[in-house]
Design a protein around this motif. Structure first.
Motif, PDB file in Angstrom:
ATOM      1  N   GLU A  52       0.826  -1.207   0.000  1.00 42.09           N
ATOM      2  CA  GLU A  52       0.000   0.000   0.000  1.00 42.09           C
ATOM      3  C   GLU A  52       0.861   1.259   0.000  1.00 42.09           C
ATOM      4  O   GLU A  52       0.515   2.272  -0.627  1.00 42.09           O
ATOM      5  CB  GLU A  52      -0.944  -0.016   1.212  1.00 42.09           C
ATOM      6  CG  GLU A  52      -0.326   0.256   2.573  1.00 42.09           C
ATOM      7  CD  GLU A  52       0.573  -0.860   3.109  1.00 42.09           C
ATOM      8  OE1 GLU A  52       1.234  -0.624   4.143  1.00 42.09           O
ATOM      9  OE2 GLU A  52       0.600  -1.960   2.517  1.00 42.09           O
ATOM     10  N   ILE A  53       2.016   1.203   0.679  1.00 44.84           N
ATOM     11  CA  ILE A  53       2.929   2.352   0.682  1.00 44.84           C
ATOM     12  C   ILE A  53       3.586   2.489  -0.689  1.00 44.84           C
ATOM     13  O   ILE A  53       3.736   3.602  -1.219  1.00 44.84           O
ATOM     14  CB  ILE A  53       3.989   2.209   1.791  1.00 44.84           C
ATOM     15  CG1 ILE A  53       3.315   2.211   3.160  1.00 44.84           C
ATOM     16  CG2 ILE A  53       5.025   3.324   1.694  1.00 44.84           C
ATOM     17  CD1 ILE A  53       4.278   2.002   4.325  1.00 44.84           C
ATOM     18  N   VAL A  54       3.961   1.362  -1.282  1.00 46.17           N
ATOM     19  CA  VAL A  54       4.547   1.386  -2.630  1.00 46.17           C
ATOM     20  C   VAL A  54       3.582   2.041  -3.600  1.00 46.17           C
ATOM     21  O   VAL A  54       3.957   2.934  -4.381  1.00 46.17           O
ATOM     22  CB  VAL A  54       4.907  -0.038  -3.099  1.00 46.17           C
ATOM     23  CG1 VAL A  54       5.305  -0.023  -4.573  1.00 46.17           C
ATOM     24  CG2 VAL A  54       6.027  -0.617  -2.249  1.00 46.17           C
ATOM     25  N   LYS A  55       2.312   1.637  -3.555  1.00 42.82           N
ATOM     26  CA  LYS A  55       1.320   2.188  -4.476  1.00 42.82           C
ATOM     27  C   LYS A  55       1.118   3.682  -4.237  1.00 42.82           C
ATOM     28  O   LYS A  55       1.058   4.482  -5.188  1.00 42.82           O
ATOM     29  CB  LYS A  55      -0.003   1.445  -4.316  1.00 42.82           C
ATOM     30  CG  LYS A  55      -1.098   1.906  -5.275  1.00 42.82           C
ATOM     31  CD  LYS A  55      -0.716   1.663  -6.731  1.00 42.82           C
ATOM     32  CE  LYS A  55      -1.887   1.840  -7.669  1.00 42.82           C
ATOM     33  NZ  LYS A  55      -2.392   3.230  -7.674  1.00 42.82           N
ATOM     34  N   ARG A  56       1.030   4.082  -2.986  1.00 42.45           N
ATOM     35  CA  ARG A  56       0.803   5.496  -2.678  1.00 42.45           C
ATOM     36  C   ARG A  56       1.967   6.354  -3.151  1.00 42.45           C
ATOM     37  O   ARG A  56       1.773   7.409  -3.760  1.00 42.45           O
ATOM     38  CB  ARG A  56       0.593   5.663  -1.169  1.00 42.45           C
ATOM     39  CG  ARG A  56       0.454   7.122  -0.730  1.00 42.45           C
ATOM     40  CD  ARG A  56      -0.078   7.221   0.685  1.00 42.45           C
ATOM     41  NE  ARG A  56       0.738   6.454   1.620  1.00 42.45           N
ATOM     42  CZ  ARG A  56       1.882   6.895   2.150  1.00 42.45           C
ATOM     43  NH1 ARG A  56       2.370   8.061   1.777  1.00 42.45           N
ATOM     44  NH2 ARG A  56       2.550   6.155   3.012  1.00 42.45           N
ATOM     45  N   LEU A  57       3.184   5.912  -2.899  1.00 43.20           N
ATOM     46  CA  LEU A  57       4.349   6.688  -3.294  1.00 43.20           C
ATOM     47  C   LEU A  57       4.550   6.664  -4.815  1.00 43.20           C
ATOM     48  O   LEU A  57       4.991   7.649  -5.412  1.00 43.20           O
ATOM     49  CB  LEU A  57       5.597   6.180  -2.586  1.00 43.20           C
ATOM     50  CG  LEU A  57       5.603   6.354  -1.059  1.00 43.20           C
ATOM     51  CD1 LEU A  57       6.917   5.851  -0.472  1.00 43.20           C
ATOM     52  CD2 LEU A  57       5.376   7.807  -0.669  1.00 43.20           C
ATOM     53  N   ALA A  58       4.216   5.528  -5.428  1.00 41.62           N
ATOM     54  CA  ALA A  58       4.295   5.459  -6.892  1.00 41.62           C
ATOM     55  C   ALA A  58       3.314   6.435  -7.529  1.00 41.62           C
ATOM     56  O   ALA A  58       3.618   7.063  -8.556  1.00 41.62           O
ATOM     57  CB  ALA A  58       4.026   4.041  -7.369  1.00 41.62           C
TER      58      ALA A  58
END
Length: 458
Positions: free
Chosen positions: A426-432
């Motif tokens: 979820e953090i990867v997606k948000r930062l991406a």
């Protein structure tokens, strides 16, 4: 008595602000060349001695979590001169790719076209010139002659002159003394003009040829002669900074001079060769992009170490603000002067960066050479890897061994050893998504965690 002291202090600070408003400060830029963010006394290095920069740090606002968006000298310097990211100013690498016809008339035309993108940008020297500043370039400079960059004085002849590439005559500064700078400062004083000074020596950059008196200090402190030479170069560079700052002091200029400091990109010395180790220069890792940023202006800028996330893109609006000069519209950076005066925390918690190949695949389209984009939000850092063209230079030194997203918690893992992407999708997606909103990439593909093959990130 305490109230009286408080009133006196307040009046002194007010006087300092009035001085700044009445007379624009001289501005002195000190730029290191290929040095890791750890390699200073004020950053607690256990071996390297940098007493002069330590002294500057003691009277500066020191952003220990400063960064450059691109960890390669030419695009990094272009960002410092324009206040824009490499994908905006179009100087994404050091040279057009050699397979485009190096040493041919057509190749020279590509070199000229690359510089022409820079010509379209309102540079810091040009904008300060509108306020009556004289300016001097010395050391590293890639974009043609010093005049082409907007400097009134300087050392670099630049392309297309013979030997013109990254500084030519300007590279003598520091290693062969500072007399051209002294002469310029004296000239500006005689003209009663504020001045801007670009001091970018070819130090501690290779060749690592420090004086024996300095090398002797490090020979027995480390196991590698290559490391000892690099450490000695850091101290030699520091000595030249001390000579410059001492000259300003002798001339009575320190009080109304804003000094700012950064390095163009990181360098981790390879103990077994004269070159650099992985995850430093050209890399999106902290060893390549993180750089302490210092700003000093006695009586105006509040000194002290700060952990705000700042970027070299913030320097342009900050310096123009300090000088009362025109600030171009749509600069991506933040004017730090209000914070520097009162010591308040920067509200922004996110910065961005990009990595391209050393050699420019397409001088009109930086995206074709794109290898990484990255974002830091607080202590989270995400690296995304792209399928941009990879030249032989980068392939040798920075193989894309980890192609999939890399997520690091910099507070617990500042060396970026533990990839947490799989644990925090979820953090990867948000930062991406943040990266995509910052600079939408239209044609390059990103390697995802689901496959070793590149796919568009939606």
């Amino acid at each position: 008595m305490k109230c009286l002291l408080t009133l006196i202090t307040a009046l002194a600070m007010t006087a300092g602000f009035a001085k700044a408003a009445d007379a624009p400060p001289n501005i002195v830029f000190i730029l290191s060349d290929d040095q890791a963010y750890t390699d200073y006394g004020f950053m607690d290095h256990p071996v390297i001695k940098t007493p002069n920069l330590d002294k500057l740090a003691a009277r500066s606002a020191v952003f220990t979590r400063g960064h450059v968006p691109t960890a390669l000298c030419r695009p990094s310097l272009a960002t410092l001169a324009t206040g824009r990211y490499a994908h905006q100013h179009m100087i994404s690498g050091n040279d057009p790719a050699s397979d485009l016809g190096k040493n041919s008339p057509g190749y020279d035309a590509l070199r000229e076209r690359l510089i022409s993108h820079f010509d379209k940008q309102p540079t810091l020297p040009k904008l300060l010139g509108e306020k009556g500043y004289l300016s001097h370039q010395s050391g590293k400079w890639w974009e043609g002659s010093f005049q082409r960059g907007g400097f009134t004085h300087g050392m670099t002849r630049g392309f297309p002159e013979k030997g013109g590439r990254h500084g030519d005559d300007g590279l003598k500064i520091g290693r062969e003394g500072l007399q051209p700078i002294y002469d310029f400062v004296d000239h500006a004083q005689s003209e009663k003009k504020p001045f801007y000074l670009w001091y970018s020596p070819f130090m501690p950059h290779t060749p690592h040829t420090p004086p024996e008196r300095l090398l002797a200090k490090y020979r027995d402190k480390v196991d590698s002669l290559n490391v000892a030479k690099y450490y000695a170069m850091c101290e030699w560079f520091d000595e030249t900074c001390g000579q410059l700052l001492d000259y300003l002091d002798q001339k009575g200029l320190t009080e109304n001079t804003l000094v700012y400091y950064i390095c163009d990109n990181g360098w981790i010395q390879d103990p077994d060769s004269k070159g650099y180790a992985l995850r430093s220069k050209q890399s999106p890792n902290e060893g390549g992009t993180r750089q302490p940023i210092m700003l000093s202006w006695p009586g105006v800028i509040k000194p002290g170490k700060r952990d705000d996330l700042v970027s070299s893109i913030d320097l342009m609006p900050t310096l123009l603000s300090a000088a009362g000069a025109r600030i171009p519209e749509n600069l991506p950076g933040v004017d730090l002067m209000p914070l520097l005066r009162d010591g308040k925390k920067l509200e922004r918690d996110t910065i961005y960066g990009e990595t391209f190949d050393h050699d420019v695949a397409n001088v009109d389209k930086p995206e074709d050479s794109l290898l990484f984009r990255w974002v830091i939000e607080g202590n989270w850092k995400l690296l995304l890897t792209y399928d941009g063209q990879l030249g032989a230079n980068y392939a040798k030194t920075h193989p894309r061994t980890e192609k999939r997203p890399q997520l690091y918690d910099l507070s617990a893992d500042p060396q970026e050893n533990q990839n947490l992407a799989k644990d925090h999708p979820e953090i990867v997606k948000r930062l991406a998504d943040k990266i995509a909103a910052w600079w939408p990439v239209t044609e390059r593909q990103v390697f995802t965690e689901w496959s070793d093959e590149p796919k568009n990130w939606k």
